[in-house]
Each structure stands twice: as structure tokens, then as C-alpha cells.
Design a protein around this motif. Structure first.
Motif, PDB file in Angstrom:
ATOM      1  N   LYS A   1       0.813  -1.221   0.000  1.00 49.69           N
ATOM      2  CA  LYS A   1       0.000   0.000   0.000  1.00 49.69           C
ATOM      3  C   LYS A   1       0.845   1.268   0.000  1.00 49.69           C
ATOM      4  CE  LYS A   1      -3.857  -2.207   2.435  1.00 49.69           C
ATOM      5  NZ  LYS A   1      -4.646  -2.266   3.704  1.00 49.69           N
ATOM      6  N   LEU A   2       2.107   1.141   0.368  1.00 47.49           N
ATOM      7  CA  LEU A   2       2.983   2.308   0.437  1.00 47.49           C
ATOM      8  C   LEU A   2       3.689   2.600  -0.887  1.00 47.49           C
ATOM      9  CD1 LEU A   2       4.710   1.632   3.889  1.00 47.49           C
ATOM     10  CD2 LEU A   2       2.806   3.188   3.414  1.00 47.49           C
ATOM     11  N   ALA A   3       3.564   1.728  -1.865  1.00 52.48           N
ATOM     12  CA  ALA A   3       4.350   1.838  -3.095  1.00 52.48           C
ATOM     13  C   ALA A   3       3.641   2.673  -4.161  1.00 52.48           C
ATOM     14  CB  ALA A   3       4.651   0.447  -3.643  1.00 52.48           C
ATOM     15  N   HIS A   4       4.402   3.593  -4.754  1.00 53.57           N
ATOM     16  CA  HIS A   4       3.947   4.368  -5.913  1.00 53.57           C
ATOM     17  C   HIS A   4       5.045   4.208  -6.968  1.00 53.57           C
ATOM     18  CE1 HIS A   4       0.928   6.230  -3.271  1.00 53.57           C
ATOM     19  NE2 HIS A   4       1.912   6.335  -2.378  1.00 53.57           N
ATOM     20  N   ILE A   5       4.827   3.292  -7.895  1.00 53.31           N
ATOM     21  CA  ILE A   5       5.886   2.896  -8.825  1.00 53.31           C
ATOM     22  C   ILE A   5       5.656   3.525 -10.193  1.00 53.31           C
ATOM     23  CG2 ILE A   5       7.069   0.951  -9.910  1.00 53.31           C
ATOM     24  CD1 ILE A   5       6.174  -0.785  -7.569  1.00 53.31           C
ATOM     25  N   GLU A   6       6.702   4.125 -10.732  1.00 55.04           N
ATOM     26  CA  GLU A   6       6.663   4.729 -12.060  1.00 55.04           C
ATOM     27  C   GLU A   6       7.743   4.088 -12.942  1.00 55.04           C
ATOM     28  OE1 GLU A   6       7.156   8.944 -11.637  1.00 55.04           O
ATOM     29  OE2 GLU A   6       5.878   9.047  -9.862  1.00 55.04           O
ATOM     30  N   GLY A   7       7.441   3.954 -14.218  1.00 57.00           N
ATOM     31  CA  GLY A   7       8.434   3.472 -15.174  1.00 57.00           C
ATOM     32  C   GLY A   7       8.619   1.972 -15.196  1.00 57.00           C
ATOM     33  N   LEU A   8       7.677   1.218 -14.622  1.00 56.58           N
ATOM     34  CA  LEU A   8       7.809  -0.245 -14.599  1.00 56.58           C
ATOM     35  C   LEU A   8       7.863  -0.816 -16.009  1.00 56.58           C
ATOM     36  CD1 LEU A   8       7.942  -2.732 -12.737  1.00 56.58           C
ATOM     37  CD2 LEU A   8       5.439  -2.838 -12.830  1.00 56.58           C
ATOM     38  N   GLN A   9       7.287  -0.083 -16.950  1.00 59.07           N
ATOM     39  CA  GLN A   9       7.262  -0.574 -18.335  1.00 59.07           C
ATOM     40  C   GLN A   9       8.669  -0.743 -18.909  1.00 59.07           C
ATOM     41  OE1 GLN A   9       6.229   2.418 -17.380  1.00 59.07           O
ATOM     42  NE2 GLN A   9       6.990   4.028 -18.738  1.00 59.07           N
ATOM     43  N   HIS A  10       9.635   0.002 -18.393  1.00 62.32           N
ATOM     44  CA  HIS A  10      11.005  -0.134 -18.897  1.00 62.32           C
ATOM     45  C   HIS A  10      11.585  -1.503 -18.530  1.00 62.32           C
ATOM     46  CE1 HIS A  10      10.867   4.014 -20.054  1.00 62.32           C
ATOM     47  NE2 HIS A  10      10.781   4.452 -18.811  1.00 62.32           N
ATOM     48  N   LEU A  11      11.288  -1.958 -17.313  1.00 58.97           N
ATOM     49  CA  LEU A  11      11.714  -3.296 -16.904  1.00 58.97           C
ATOM     50  C   LEU A  11      10.961  -4.370 -17.677  1.00 58.97           C
ATOM     51  CD1 LEU A  11      12.162  -3.379 -13.009  1.00 58.97           C
ATOM     52  CD2 LEU A  11      13.814  -4.080 -14.731  1.00 58.97           C
ATOM     53  N   GLN A  12       9.675  -4.176 -17.819  1.00 61.87           N
ATOM     54  CA  GLN A  12       8.841  -5.168 -18.498  1.00 61.87           C
ATOM     55  C   GLN A  12       9.225  -5.297 -19.972  1.00 61.87           C
ATOM     56  OE1 GLN A  12       5.087  -3.373 -17.498  1.00 61.87           O
ATOM     57  NE2 GLN A  12       4.767  -4.712 -15.718  1.00 61.87           N
TER      58      GLN A  12
ATOM     59  N   LEU B   1      22.543 -11.829 -16.040  1.00 63.85           N
ATOM     60  CA  LEU B   1      22.271 -10.772 -17.007  1.00 63.85           C
ATOM     61  C   LEU B   1      22.044 -11.361 -18.395  1.00 63.85           C
ATOM     62  CD1 LEU B   1      24.828  -8.002 -15.935  1.00 63.85           C
ATOM     63  CD2 LEU B   1      22.337  -7.947 -15.683  1.00 63.85           C
ATOM     64  N   ARG B   2      22.867 -12.313 -18.784  1.00 62.78           N
ATOM     65  CA  ARG B   2      22.708 -12.931 -20.103  1.00 62.78           C
ATOM     66  C   ARG B   2      21.448 -13.772 -20.200  1.00 62.78           C
ATOM     67  NH1 ARG B   2      29.067 -14.765 -20.843  1.00 62.78           N
ATOM     68  NH2 ARG B   2      29.879 -12.666 -21.295  1.00 62.78           N
ATOM     69  N   ALA B   3      20.915 -14.151 -19.027  1.00 65.83           N
ATOM     70  CA  ALA B   3      19.659 -14.903 -19.006  1.00 65.83           C
ATOM     71  C   ALA B   3      18.444 -13.982 -19.067  1.00 65.83           C
ATOM     72  CB  ALA B   3      19.591 -15.767 -17.749  1.00 65.83           C
ATOM     73  N   GLY B   4      18.678 -12.666 -19.206  1.00 63.23           N
ATOM     74  CA  GLY B   4      17.577 -11.732 -19.344  1.00 63.23           C
ATOM     75  C   GLY B   4      16.957 -11.288 -18.033  1.00 63.23           C
ATOM     76  N   ARG B   5      17.703 -11.390 -16.935  1.00 65.63           N
ATOM     77  CA  ARG B   5      17.174 -11.017 -15.627  1.00 65.63           C
ATOM     78  C   ARG B   5      17.652  -9.613 -15.249  1.00 65.63           C
ATOM     79  NH1 ARG B   5      15.402 -15.629 -12.694  1.00 65.63           N
ATOM     80  NH2 ARG B   5      15.824 -14.580 -10.718  1.00 65.63           N
ATOM     81  N   ALA B   6      17.030  -9.067 -14.208  1.00 67.31           N
ATOM     82  CA  ALA B   6      17.396  -7.739 -13.715  1.00 67.31           C
ATOM     83  C   ALA B   6      18.138  -7.875 -12.397  1.00 67.31           C
ATOM     84  CB  ALA B   6      16.146  -6.886 -13.517  1.00 67.31           C
TER      85      ALA B   6
ATOM     86  N   ALA C   1      12.211  -4.722 -21.294  1.00 71.77           N
ATOM     87  CA  ALA C   1      13.489  -5.440 -21.366  1.00 71.77           C
ATOM     88  C   ALA C   1      13.278  -6.931 -21.169  1.00 71.77           C
ATOM     89  CB  ALA C   1      14.453  -4.892 -20.316  1.00 71.77           C
ATOM     90  N   GLN C   2      12.410  -7.292 -20.223  1.00 72.99           N
ATOM     91  CA  GLN C   2      12.129  -8.704 -19.984  1.00 72.99           C
ATOM     92  C   GLN C   2      11.487  -9.338 -21.212  1.00 72.99           C
ATOM     93  OE1 GLN C   2       9.004  -9.751 -17.098  1.00 72.99           O
ATOM     94  NE2 GLN C   2      10.430 -11.232 -16.202  1.00 72.99           N
ATOM     95  N   ALA C   3      10.553  -8.638 -21.832  1.00 71.52           N
ATOM     96  CA  ALA C   3       9.880  -9.170 -23.018  1.00 71.52           C
ATOM     97  C   ALA C   3      10.851  -9.389 -24.165  1.00 71.52           C
ATOM     98  CB  ALA C   3       8.760  -8.217 -23.439  1.00 71.52           C
ATOM     99  N   GLU C   4      11.895  -8.582 -24.201  1.00 72.18           N
ATOM    100  CA  GLU C   4      12.894  -8.691 -25.272  1.00 72.18           C
ATOM    101  C   GLU C   4      14.044  -9.621 -24.896  1.00 72.18           C
ATOM    102  OE1 GLU C   4      14.080  -4.688 -25.981  1.00 72.18           O
ATOM    103  OE2 GLU C   4      12.120  -4.071 -26.789  1.00 72.18           O
ATOM    104  N   GLY C   5      13.956 -10.254 -23.720  1.00 69.72           N
ATOM    105  CA  GLY C   5      15.021 -11.134 -23.265  1.00 69.72           C
ATOM    106  C   GLY C   5      16.299 -10.407 -22.938  1.00 69.72           C
ATOM    107  N   GLN C   6      16.175  -9.140 -22.558  1.00 66.18           N
ATOM    108  CA  GLN C   6      17.323  -8.280 -22.319  1.00 66.18           C
ATOM    109  C   GLN C   6      17.635  -8.189 -20.832  1.00 66.18           C
ATOM    110  OE1 GLN C   6      18.996  -5.994 -24.857  1.00 66.18           O
ATOM    111  NE2 GLN C   6      20.443  -6.224 -23.174  1.00 66.18           N
ATOM    112  N   GLY C   7      18.873  -8.484 -20.454  1.00 66.36           N
ATOM    113  CA  GLY C   7      19.278  -8.323 -19.079  1.00 66.36           C
ATOM    114  C   GLY C   7      19.312  -6.859 -18.689  1.00 66.36           C
ATOM    115  N   VAL C   8      19.101  -6.576 -17.412  1.00 68.71           N
ATOM    116  CA  VAL C   8      19.018  -5.194 -16.932  1.00 68.71           C
ATOM    117  C   VAL C   8      19.909  -5.005 -15.703  1.00 68.71           C
ATOM    118  CG1 VAL C   8      17.531  -3.501 -15.775  1.00 68.71           C
ATOM    119  CG2 VAL C   8      16.723  -4.693 -17.822  1.00 68.71           C
TER     120      VAL C   8
END
Length: 312
Positions: free
Chosen positions: A105-116, A190-195, A118-125
Motif C-alpha cells: 500500500k505504500l508503493a507508488h511505482i513509475e516506469g515499470l514498463q522499462h523493466l517489463q 544478465l545474459r539470461a535476461g534477468r534484472a 526489457a524482460q519481453a525482449e530477453g534483455q538483461g538489466v
């Protein structure tokens, strides 16, 4: 690394004081959030009075980084910073023991789409973070909505190490803790596409660093971010978190990828990182971890910027 496993050795009497302290802390963090903010501020005020060496480091860093501010302004910033550090103690316990629904309830998250994306593209972060006092709770809140691996250094006390790892990893059972020196494991994830959460904003000495400006001061800056990004074929996403005023929770921002990173030289990359670090700190200086001797390593021939540490 394997998941932490409870050991019967933790029941030995030598651990009883720690169990007692942890139990008391668990009881305290059942209080309402605003009450914990007040207790944390009070704890920070006590630390400011008695932690003389830490107070001197904070004061020196503020003097170095904000020479344009008056002495009164820096003193107020120091007081606010100690209050934030005290609050962080309870935020750590909240992130370990609060029910996940209460914490979320305390979280206000912005920009999650950037992580998502990268994950969809198999890109490590490389989730490039900073050592704000809110780092523990910030990682926990983000870990509830996206798998994040983390760099990890084993604690000297095995019971505290068990409690700490268990508290951190409970938010996402798919997450892994990677020893800070285990470069091979980091590149593998990272090469496995994880963050992976990584903070390059501290002074780790001369060996694997270059000197580039930070707040106008030559600062030893690690080149590992460039190496990890290049060898891990990873995208670098800056990540910040900020405690909102009036008990409003936490603003977590996943920023767009650093453009042109890695560049042609490690010096250019480190300069870009430090410019971003400086901008992020200026947005919320009272919540940064100023107690670190960020400028302790000096270029050849330059005088030290901090007094010698007193031997205990």
C-alpha cells in the motif's frame, strides 16, 4: 546462492541477546506507519548526538558537495539526514516482517514498463541504484512486482545473515542473492535476461576505478558498470526511490535506459554515471547515505579530505 536454511545452532545461548533484540524490533514495527516515522526521527536525533564520527563524516560531505549552502542550511540538512537514517532502521524491519499486502500500500511505482519491456525482449538489466537510506524498503517494494536479483555480502553474524536474507528474499521467491565478488554469476543472470540491483556510487578504492568529477570533486568511480553492461549484454536502467512527506509512502522510479551506454571509454561512462548520481542526489539530498567517505581515495599527490580515523 541457495536459500537460507535455519540451523539449530541459532538456538545457542550466545544468540539469545540478538533474538531478544529482533523480537523487540518485530513488536515495535507492528505500530502504525506514522508512529514508526516519528520513532525513527527520534532515533536519528539520538544517533546525531552520540555517533560523533559519523556526524563528522556527514558534515564534511555536505560541506564538500554543497559549498553554496550556508552553514545553517547544511546543519538543517544534517539533522534531516540523521532523521532519515533513523527511519531507515524501522523501514528495514518493515520490509522484512510486514505482511506483503500492508507493505504494498505504500508503493507508488513509475516506469515499470522499462523493466517489463526489457524482460519481453530477453534483455538483461542493470538496475542502477544509489545508496539512499530508503534502499532496503525500495528494493522490497519493487521486488513485489518484478523479479530482481541482488548483489550480496554475507554478514559476520550467521543468525543476522539468515534473518536478513530471509527477509529480503521473501518478496520474490524467484530472486537470487549473488555474492558481490562473484562476477561470473552476475554475468550469467544478465545474459539470461534477468534484472539485477547494483549501486556504483561508493568509493571502492583505486584498483578498479577511474577519477571523474562528482559535485566538482575528483572521485574514484568504479568501472564495473561498464564491464557488466558490455559483457552481460545488459541495459542500464537508473532506479531511484524517495520517502514521500506526511506518511505518503514511497515513490519508486525506474528511469529510461542510459543513452549511449556503454560508450567508447570507461571514463566517459563513469562521468555519465556521476552526472546522473549528482542529479538524483540533489532531488532528495536529505535521504542520501552521507555517512560514507565517498572521497576517501584521492588522486596521486592530493591531500586527504577526511581526518584520520581514530583507532579503537
Amino acid at each position: 546462492m541457495e536459500r537460507p536454511v535455519f540451523s539449530r545452532a541459532f538456538l545457542h545461548p550466545k544468540y539469545w541477546p540478538l533474538w531478544l533484540g529482533l523480537g523487540l524490533l518485530w513488536l515495535i514495527v507492528q505500530l502504525p506507519y506514522r508512529a514508526l516515522l516519528g520513532l525513527g526521527s527520534a532515533l536519528g536525533a539520538v544517533m546525531r548526538v552520540f555517533a560523533r564520527e559519523r556526524r563528522e563524516i556527514v558534515a564534511r560531505n555536505l560541506e564538500l558537495c554543497f559549498p553554496e549552502k550556508s552553514a545553517a542550511e547544511r546543519e538543517q540538512l544534517l539533522r534531516d539526514n540523521f532523521a532519515s537514517t533513523g527511519i531507515a532502521f524501522f523501514e528495514m524491519a518493515m520490509s522484512w516482517w510486514w505482511p506483503q499486502s500492508r507493505l504494498a500500500k505504500l508503493a507508488h511505482i513509475e516506469g515499470l514498463q522499462h523493466l517489463q519491456q526489457a524482460q519481453a525482449e530477453g534483455q538483461g538489466v542493470i538496475l542502477m541504484a544509489l545508496h539512499f537510506t530508503t534502499l532496503e524498503i525500495g528494493a522490497a517494494l519493487l521486488g513485489q512486482v518484478h523479479t530482481i536479483d541482488g548483489m550480496y555480502r554475507e554478514h559476520d553474524n550467521p543468525l543476522f545473515d539468515y534473518i536478513q536474507r530471509r527477509g529480503r528474499e521473501r518478496h520474490n521467491m524467484d530472486a537470487t542473492a549473488i555474492e558481490r565478488e562473484d562476477v561470473r554469476a552476475m554475468l550469467k543472470v544478465l545474459r539470461a535476461g534477468r534484472a539485477i540491483w547494483y549501486a556504483p556510487d561508493q568509493d571502492y578504492g583505486r584498483k578498479q576505478s577511474v577519477f571523474v568529477p562528482l559535485f566538482g570533486i575528483q572521485a574514484a568511480t568504479v568501472t564495473a558498470t561498464t564491464k557488466f553492461a558490455r559483457l552481460g549484454r545488459a541495459r542500464v536502467l537508473p532506479f531511484t526511490q524517495q520517502r514521500l512527506p506526511d506518511g505518503g509512502g514511497y515513490r519508486l522510479v525506474i528511469h529510461p535506459p542510459l543513452e549511449g551506454f556503454p560508450a567508447d571509454s570507461e571514463e566517459a561512462d563513469c562521468l555519465l554515471i556521476n552526472q546522473w548520481v549528482e542529479t538524483a542526489i540533489k532531488e532528495c539530498p536529505q535521504q542520501y547515505l552521507w555517512a560514507h567517505r565517498r572521497f576517501k581515495t584521492r588522486p596521486e599527490g592530493e591531500a586527504r579530505l577526511y581526518p584520520k580515523r581514530k583507532r579503537k
